[in-house]
Design an enzyme around this catalytic site. Structure first.
Site, PDB file in Angstrom:
ATOM      1  CG  HIS A  73      -0.206   0.077   2.524  1.00  0.00           C
ATOM      2  ND1 HIS A  73       0.460  -1.004   3.061  1.00  0.00           N
ATOM      3  CD2 HIS A  73      -0.023   1.095   3.409  1.00  0.00           C
ATOM      4  CE1 HIS A  73       1.005  -0.671   4.214  1.00  0.00           C
ATOM      5  NE2 HIS A  73       0.744   0.605   4.452  1.00  0.00           N
ATOM      6  CG  ASP A 108       1.863   4.889   4.865  1.00  0.00           C
ATOM      7  OD1 ASP A 108       1.455   3.709   4.954  1.00  0.00           O
ATOM      8  OD2 ASP A 108       2.973   5.252   5.283  1.00  0.00           O
ATOM      9  CG  HIS A 115       5.129   0.775   2.847  1.00  0.00           C
ATOM     10  ND1 HIS A 115       4.507   1.907   2.358  1.00  0.00           N
ATOM     11  CD2 HIS A 115       4.632   0.606   4.105  1.00  0.00           C
ATOM     12  CE1 HIS A 115       3.692   2.402   3.264  1.00  0.00           C
ATOM     13  NE2 HIS A 115       3.754   1.631   4.340  1.00  0.00           N
ATOM     14  NE  ARG A 164       2.622   5.807   8.942  1.00  0.00           N
ATOM     15  CZ  ARG A 164       1.588   5.130   8.461  1.00  0.00           C
ATOM     16  NH1 ARG A 164       1.735   3.860   8.115  1.00  0.00           N
ATOM     17  NH2 ARG A 164       0.402   5.709   8.344  1.00  0.00           N
TER      18      ARG A 164
END
Length: 359
Positions: free
Chosen positions: A144, A146, A293, A308
């Site tokens: 995907h 983000d 990723h 994150r």
């Protein structure tokens, strides 16, 4: 449902923070655009550079992310856009506050509508394999970009792991530039005229099943299938297997075929990919506009925990005048080959001179 707090991590929204994610907005500038092409300020601090592949992934040593100057920050943003993902080791001083400061240099920070976040800094999401739901975000089919379901999806993501498993738990990135470049011209022409719907359906399903209160609206958005990166000016595929539900303006069967084909080349083409083995205090920063990723779900019975920060970018667009990574790479490859040939010739000449002198 009342908010649940575990180890300073907010799992579910309360009435007072149920609209936190509604403040997500667009970037007002493109960080890194117009930065020094040679990135002299950034590389003045670099003691070692390791390119994982010719086209994606670089590890930089000697840089402390908490100590970047404004110029270095801009050059780093440009470098990440070119390399897709950049890795750093030994960033122990990048705590939550510094993490937020680094991301805020590049644009407004995204507050995720569902994933647990830090109580003090809601822009810091917590990726902990012990938190619910751990399985869905560590599957074999989770390639995907983000929060692509947002009207202004992520530009950069900054991920640091403070707890790593004794084995396993790597992350893999795939190059969206190269996924586009290797398509045949008829397919490129087809895709450049299409848009796709990105949805937050997986989060709606989890919310419905658990009753967990979200931190804001779960959005759906339409984006171009081929996207222009505003920093590099290169074209990239911009669909993914987690959030992209359908191609607009074509039949369901055609939509399924197109998405399956694009998802397959992202996931299966090893030459598009780079894999990173985490160490404690490692940091990865990537450009979501041009990479995909996935975490590798191979670390049970161990756990991993990371933080994150996600930077909101611009509304995705396609510029028909865009260039490609392949064009730029070809020009750079010619320079590299010329240097190799010159070095080989110089060595041959030196050996010939030495042989003549000893004759």
């Amino acid at each position: 449902m009342s908010p649940t707090v575990t180890d300073n991590v907010l799992l579910s929204a309360s009435e007072t923070d149920a609209s936190l994610a509604d403040r997500n907005t667009f970037a007002t500038r493109v960080a890194g655009k117009g930065a020094d092409p040679e990135k002299k300020a950034l590389f003045a601090s670099v003691t070692k550079r390791i390119d994982y592949t010719p086209k994606i992934g670089t590890e930089l040593h000697g840089v402390k992310l908490s100590q970047l100057t404004d110029q270095q920050s801009e050059e780093l943003a440009a470098f990440i856009a070119e390399r897709g993902v950049v890795f750093f080791r030994d960033q122990e001083d990048l705590d939550s506050d510094e993490h937020v400061k680094l991301g805020a240099r590049w644009g407004p920070l995204h507050v995720h509508p569902l994933i647990p976040h830090n109580q003090k800094n809601p822009e810091v999401i917590v990726l902990d394999s012990r938190l619910s739901p751990p399985a869905r975000y560590n599957s074999n089919n989770s390639w995907h970009s983000d929060v692509s379901f947002e009207p202004a999806p992520a530009s950069f993501s900054i991920l640091k792991f403070d707890e790593i498993p004794e084995a396993g738990g790597d992350t893999v990135w795939s190059n969206g530039y190269q996924a586009y470049d290797d398509l045949s011209q008829p397919i490129k022409t087809l895709l450049e005229g299409l848009t796709a719907k990105h949805t937050s359906d997986i989060f709606r399903a989890f919310q419905a099943n658990t009753g967990r209160k979200t931190f804001g609206k779960l959005n759906d958005s339409d984006h171009p299938v081929v996207r222009t990166n505003p920093i590099t000016g290169w074209k990239s595929i911009f669909t993914n297997s987690v959030f992209t539900r359908e191609i607009n303006g074509v039949s369901p069967a055609e939509s399924q075929w197109i998405l399956q084909y694009l998802n397959d080349i992202v996931a299966r083409k090893l030459e598009y990919q780079v894999r990173f083995h985490w160490e404690k205090h490692s940091v990865a920063i990537w450009d979501n506009r041009s990479t995909f990723h996935t975490g590798v779900p191979d670390f049970k019975p161990y756990h991993r925990r990371g933080l994150r920060v996600t930077v909101s970018g611009e509304k995705p667009y396609y510029d028909p005048k865009s260039t490609t990574q392949a064009e730029d790479y070809e020009a750079k490859a010619k320079v590299i080959i010329a240097k190799q040939e010159a070095a080989a010739k110089a060595q041959a000449d030196a050996e010939a001179t030495k042989a003549a002198a000893s004759a």
